[in-house]
Design a protein around this motif. Structure first.
Motif, PDB file in Angstrom:
ATOM      1  N   PRO A 383      14.617 -42.051  19.436  1.00  0.00           N
ATOM      2  CA  PRO A 383      15.289 -43.143  18.966  1.00  0.00           C
ATOM      3  C   PRO A 383      15.885 -44.021  20.407  1.00  0.00           C
ATOM      4  O   PRO A 383      16.171 -45.206  20.529  1.00  0.00           O
ATOM      5  CB  PRO A 383      16.475 -43.154  18.234  1.00  0.00           C
ATOM      6  CG  PRO A 383      16.687 -41.440  18.039  1.00  0.00           C
ATOM      7  CD  PRO A 383      15.431 -40.855  18.713  1.00  0.00           C
ATOM      8  N   THR A 384      15.946 -43.074  21.444  1.00  0.00           N
ATOM      9  CA  THR A 384      16.667 -43.456  22.759  1.00  0.00           C
ATOM     10  C   THR A 384      15.778 -43.573  23.818  1.00  0.00           C
ATOM     11  O   THR A 384      15.034 -42.409  23.810  1.00  0.00           O
ATOM     12  CB  THR A 384      17.878 -42.874  23.233  1.00  0.00           C
ATOM     13  OG1 THR A 384      17.890 -41.696  23.236  1.00  0.00           O
ATOM     14  CG2 THR A 384      18.987 -43.385  21.972  1.00  0.00           C
ATOM     15  N   GLY A 385      15.781 -44.078  24.953  1.00  0.00           N
ATOM     16  CA  GLY A 385      15.036 -43.894  26.213  1.00  0.00           C
ATOM     17  C   GLY A 385      15.056 -42.521  26.781  1.00  0.00           C
ATOM     18  O   GLY A 385      14.346 -41.566  27.274  1.00  0.00           O
ATOM     19  N   THR A 401      10.057 -44.470  22.916  1.00  0.00           N
ATOM     20  CA  THR A 401      11.134 -44.770  22.097  1.00  0.00           C
ATOM     21  C   THR A 401      10.556 -45.340  20.741  1.00  0.00           C
ATOM     22  O   THR A 401       9.291 -46.034  20.805  1.00  0.00           O
ATOM     23  CB  THR A 401      12.101 -45.898  22.630  1.00  0.00           C
ATOM     24  OG1 THR A 401      11.418 -47.055  22.837  1.00  0.00           O
ATOM     25  CG2 THR A 401      12.661 -45.507  23.830  1.00  0.00           C
ATOM     26  N   ILE A 402      11.197 -45.236  19.648  1.00  0.00           N
ATOM     27  CA  ILE A 402      10.691 -45.797  18.311  1.00  0.00           C
ATOM     28  C   ILE A 402      10.395 -47.412  18.530  1.00  0.00           C
ATOM     29  O   ILE A 402       9.311 -47.762  18.179  1.00  0.00           O
ATOM     30  CB  ILE A 402      11.510 -45.253  17.211  1.00  0.00           C
ATOM     31  CG1 ILE A 402      11.752 -44.040  16.877  1.00  0.00           C
ATOM     32  CG2 ILE A 402      11.055 -46.167  16.141  1.00  0.00           C
ATOM     33  CD1 ILE A 402      12.768 -43.441  15.971  1.00  0.00           C
ATOM     34  N   HIS A 403      11.274 -48.073  19.214  1.00  0.00           N
ATOM     35  CA  HIS A 403      11.127 -49.321  19.551  1.00  0.00           C
ATOM     36  C   HIS A 403       9.921 -49.710  20.224  1.00  0.00           C
ATOM     37  O   HIS A 403       9.118 -50.631  19.940  1.00  0.00           O
ATOM     38  CB  HIS A 403      12.453 -49.925  20.235  1.00  0.00           C
ATOM     39  CG  HIS A 403      13.669 -49.887  19.541  1.00  0.00           C
ATOM     40  ND1 HIS A 403      14.264 -48.781  19.329  1.00  0.00           N
ATOM     41  CD2 HIS A 403      14.129 -50.997  18.662  1.00  0.00           C
ATOM     42  CE1 HIS A 403      15.333 -48.894  18.670  1.00  0.00           C
ATOM     43  NE2 HIS A 403      15.334 -50.248  18.167  1.00  0.00           N
ATOM     44  N   ARG A 404       9.660 -48.879  21.328  1.00  0.00           N
ATOM     45  CA  ARG A 404       8.240 -49.116  22.033  1.00  0.00           C
ATOM     46  C   ARG A 404       7.156 -48.854  21.245  1.00  0.00           C
ATOM     47  O   ARG A 404       6.268 -49.655  21.377  1.00  0.00           O
ATOM     48  CB  ARG A 404       8.416 -48.383  23.400  1.00  0.00           C
ATOM     49  CG  ARG A 404       7.405 -48.163  24.163  1.00  0.00           C
ATOM     50  CD  ARG A 404       6.944 -49.573  24.941  1.00  0.00           C
ATOM     51  NE  ARG A 404       7.787 -49.635  26.090  1.00  0.00           N
ATOM     52  CZ  ARG A 404       8.020 -50.889  26.638  1.00  0.00           C
ATOM     53  NH1 ARG A 404       7.166 -52.169  26.126  1.00  0.00           N
ATOM     54  NH2 ARG A 404       8.678 -50.826  27.522  1.00  0.00           N
ATOM     55  N   ILE A 626      14.161 -50.946  30.032  1.00  0.00           N
ATOM     56  CA  ILE A 626      15.507 -49.983  30.370  1.00  0.00           C
ATOM     57  C   ILE A 626      16.027 -49.944  29.015  1.00  0.00           C
ATOM     58  O   ILE A 626      16.088 -50.970  28.393  1.00  0.00           O
ATOM     59  CB  ILE A 626      16.214 -50.771  31.395  1.00  0.00           C
ATOM     60  CG1 ILE A 626      15.593 -51.067  32.715  1.00  0.00           C
ATOM     61  CG2 ILE A 626      17.369 -49.987  31.652  1.00  0.00           C
ATOM     62  CD1 ILE A 626      15.163 -49.991  33.580  1.00  0.00           C
ATOM     63  N   PHE A 627      16.440 -48.693  28.800  1.00  0.00           N
ATOM     64  CA  PHE A 627      17.012 -48.353  27.465  1.00  0.00           C
ATOM     65  C   PHE A 627      18.453 -47.943  27.260  1.00  0.00           C
ATOM     66  O   PHE A 627      18.744 -47.320  28.431  1.00  0.00           O
ATOM     67  CB  PHE A 627      15.963 -47.297  27.045  1.00  0.00           C
ATOM     68  CG  PHE A 627      14.349 -47.592  27.164  1.00  0.00           C
ATOM     69  CD1 PHE A 627      13.902 -48.711  26.430  1.00  0.00           C
ATOM     70  CD2 PHE A 627      13.612 -46.969  27.897  1.00  0.00           C
ATOM     71  CE1 PHE A 627      12.516 -48.809  26.612  1.00  0.00           C
ATOM     72  CE2 PHE A 627      12.373 -47.198  28.088  1.00  0.00           C
ATOM     73  CZ  PHE A 627      11.704 -48.264  27.552  1.00  0.00           C
TER      74      PHE A 627
END
Length: 743
Positions: A383-385, A401-404, A626-627
């Motif tokens: 979940p995080t960088g 990351t899940i977002h990426r 950048i995370f």
């Protein structure tokens, strides 16, 4: 008084007003409307800076603000608000249009339009766009586009003027981006749409606007908005996915100052309009927003589907895979590790939990090798960088990351939009996601939407750590449902047993006091009686004692992790104290003041949100992103160009001032902010915090962030209180029941 100030006048609210014309736009950021302009007054030229939406060259402005002194570029005028008047004479109209202020009109087209319509140009563009089509090179479609762009600019101007007594410029820009040219009209009709749709505007602010328009306390719009506001506030602030109807009714009535009958009537209309959903669970009735209800329902349905649809691997093949890995790497898996590997291969969904030193990484490495030997594509995610980086380092495979992984972009209103979803599925056959305790309902729903049918999911996390910051308790709910194969590793391996960090973290998790007497291992306790003594000792450890004992480079390995932001030993005070001690004010160091913070060259800072658009570069390559949780050092501050140069590990970033709300000092961070990260040396103050933060799982989470050393500073009785307090914050969700019903 200077000649500059003589040209302006002082307003009732203490601001200076200047009038003049924008000669040149030096810099403009379309995302937040921050601009730097050369500004011509009657006698002099100056520089104005601030939020200046849709300002173009040739425009006449009345700007309200204060004179400031930039250490590098001298005297400037910082604008807090402004008023526009469109140019009236032909020359000014031509200059304004030629500046590109209206999209679709360049220098040549501006000249043709002004030659044709003269002083009536603006009236023609706004009210008679079809006349523009008379000019060669302008089609009917292009004329309509020009007119719409001009109206948008005009709409922004009226929006800024209307909202200036209620909000700052940045929020006004957000409102306009959300509702467009109709922002003012929609707000006058129903001010409560602001808190429903615009981040940063709470119910009280919308209520303030409503009071100016004599909207009654029991109006339908007000009561419905109040109910949704209570649900959303509890989601963002307390992690609740839903609320019991009786609690929601009581909280809404208290907020709104109306009778329960008005609340009940509003419930019914919200349900009819599909903005509210109801569900019964364990004898109580719960209310959800539609989005929260749909997300939770989707999670349950998709996890069940994945588990049922995946193809089964024969037990004999599974045993052969495990024996091959043991032979290849000359290791013998512990019984629970073998069970975990086997269950991940047998099932579509498998959950792996366990504390530090119990061998979760060994299981993940084995699964990666086995799945790849079967020509299955595997995605590693967190979940995080910081968590993704640790996963990459421990497996020697790329983790995102899940977002990426979901290819997140920003849509309208700066809201996250995932390019990977049920209409554009991920290609991978296996999704291994780490640090799952940090995943909230919304993110888990987004991830599952992108997982293709028949794929496998391995969910890894430590359910004894703090739950996600966002709404939900996904990992615990999945485990508690007993719907999916779950393995809890509980054996501490011999090498890990040598670490007091590992053994003490397990002791804390089991409700036993950690060993605070050791003086020669990796876990230390320093007794200090008062919060002031604790803060002073932490500063001394950071600056003097640890570098003196372990080398000057140690200062870059230290992270202070606190239970709370508040108090003398909280992050807010410690960051000020540590900044003053480690990076004091110096004439050679430039600074940027942002709200109540002073960012200084040399400061240690943390990114607090994932940003996938920031570009970075290092000695060998470049990239973007950048995370949340990334920590860096400010190398340079450029006031004129409005950016900082920050070094995040080896990634060098030009960080625009418009992004400063996502940056904070990181000499000390809260336990919540440290989740998913690890640091060589962790210092934890043991001081008097709000009771809700004096919990076992918070202390356990803080201690497990350390790789090499933990130092507790404070009072032993506070350590004992936290160890004994196994209270876990209650989160209202119905995911456990939904999953259990699928059995």
């Amino acid at each position: 008084m200077s000649e500059f100030e003589e040209q302006g006048f002082m307003t009732e609210d203490g601001l200076v007003c200047l009038e003049g014309t924008v000669e040149r736009v030096i810099y403009y950021n379309e995302e937040n409307a921050y601009g730097i302009c050369e500004f011509a007054m009657a006698k002099e030229m100056t520089t104005i800076v601030g939020t200046l939406p849709y300002v173009g060259e040739g425009e006449h402005l009345s700007v309200f603000g204060r004179w400031v002194h930039n250490p590098k570029y001298g005297r400037q005028f910082r604008v807090e608000r402004f008023e526009k008047q469109l140019p009236a004479d032909v020359d000014s109209i031509l200059r304004y249009l030629a500046s590109g202020a209206v999209k679709g009109i360049g220098v040549k087209r501006a000249a043709k339009i002004v030659d044709e319509f003269g002083e009536d140009t603006f009236d023609v563009i706004e009210n008679h766009p079809e006349w523009l089509a008379q000019i060669p090179g302008i089609s009917r479609k292009k004329a309509e586009e020009i007119s719409e762009n001009f109206k948008a600019e005009s709409g922004m101007r009226s929006t800024m003027l209307f909202f200036r007594e209620y909000f700052g410029s940045a929020l006004s820009v957000k409102i306009y981006k959300t509702f467009g040219p109709d922002s003012v009209a929609m707000t006058k009709e129903n001010p409560y749409i602001l808190c429903d749709h615009v981040d940063g505007i709470d119910f009280a602010k919308a209520d303030n606007i409503a009071s100016k328009y004599n909207i009654s306390r029991d109006s339908e719009n007000r009561v419905m908005s109040g109910i949704l506001y209570v649900l959303n506030k509890n989601s963002h602030g307390n992690g609740h996915v839903c609320l019991p109807v009786d609690e929601l009714t009581q909280a809404s009535a208290q907020l709104l100052g109306v009778e329960n009958d008005a609340i009940v009537n509003a419930y019914k209309k919200l349900i009819i309009r599909e903005k509210l959903r109801i569900m019964k669970s364990d004898g109580r009735t719960y209310a959800f927003t539609k989005e929260a209800y749909d997300a939770e329902q989707y999670i349950a349905k998709k996890l069940d589907s994945l588990d049922r649809l995946c193809f089964r691997i024969d037990y004999s093949d599974i045993e052969r895979f495990i024996l091959r890995e043991e032979s290849k790497f000359s290791i013998t898996y512990a019984p629970l590790q073998r069970k975990a590997i086997s269950m991940a291969l047998e099932n579509g969904v498998m959950v792996l939990t366990g504390g530090p030193g119990t061998g979760k990484t060994t299981v993940v490495r084995a699964l990666l090798n086995i799945f790849e030997s079967m020509d299955m594509r595997v995605a590693l995610a967190a979940p995080t960088g910081r968590a993704a980086k640790r996963l990459s380092e421990s497996t020697s495979k790329e983790a995102k990351t899940i977002h990426r992984l979901l290819e997140m972009e920003y849509g309208e209103g700066d809201r996250a939009v995932f390019m990977r979803d049920e209409h554009n599925l991920l290609d991978e056959n296996v999704i291994i996601v780490d640090e799952a305790s940090m995943i909230d309902n919304a993110l888990m729903c987004a991830l599952l939407k992108a997982v293709k049918p028949g794929a496998r999911m391995v969910i890894i996390g430590d359910s004894d750590q703090l739950p996600s910051v966002g709404a939900g308790n996904v990992l615990r709910d999945i485990i508690a449902s007993q719907r999916f194969a779950t393995v809890t590793l509980n054996t501490i391996f011999r090498q890990a047993q040598e670490s007091l960090i590992v053994t003490n973290s397990h002791a804390i998790n089991e409700g036993r006091m950690p060993d605070l007497t050791s003086k020669n291992k990796d876990f230390f306790f320093l007794h200090r009686s008062s919060d002031a003594e604790i803060a002073h000792t932490i500063a001394d450890l950071y600056k003097n004692r640890l570098p003196a004992s372990y080398g000057a480079e140690t200062v870059n390995k230290i992270q202070v992790i606190t239970p709370s932001r508040r108090g003398e030993a909280g992050t807010d005070n410690l960051n000020v104290l540590l900044q003053g001690s480690l990076n004091p004010k110096d004439k050679s160091k430039r600074e940027k003041v942002f709200r109540d913070k002073v960012f200084r060259e040399g400061d240690r800072v943390m990114q607090t949100k994932n940003n996938y658009d920031i570009e970075w570069e290092n000695a060998s390559r470049s990239g973007v992103g950048i995370f949340n949780g990334d920590i860096g050092v400010i190398c340079e501050i450029d006031q004129t160009e409005q950016y900082m140069e920050i070094l995040f590990d080896d990634r060098r970033v030009l960080y625009d001032f418009s992004l400063l709300e996502d940056l904070e000092h990181a000499y000390a961070v809260t336990v919540h902010k440290s989740q998913g990260s690890e640091y060589p040396i962790v210092i934890i103050p043991m001081y008097s915090c709000p009771p809700m933060l004096m919990t076992r799982n918070l202390l356990y989470t803080a201690v497990t962030r350390a790789q090499e050393m933990v130092i507790l500073v404070g009072r032993e009785d506070y350590v004992q209180k936290m160890v004994e307090n196994d209270r876990k914050a209650q989160r209202y969700t119905c995911l456990q029941q939904r999953l259990a019903e699928k059995k």
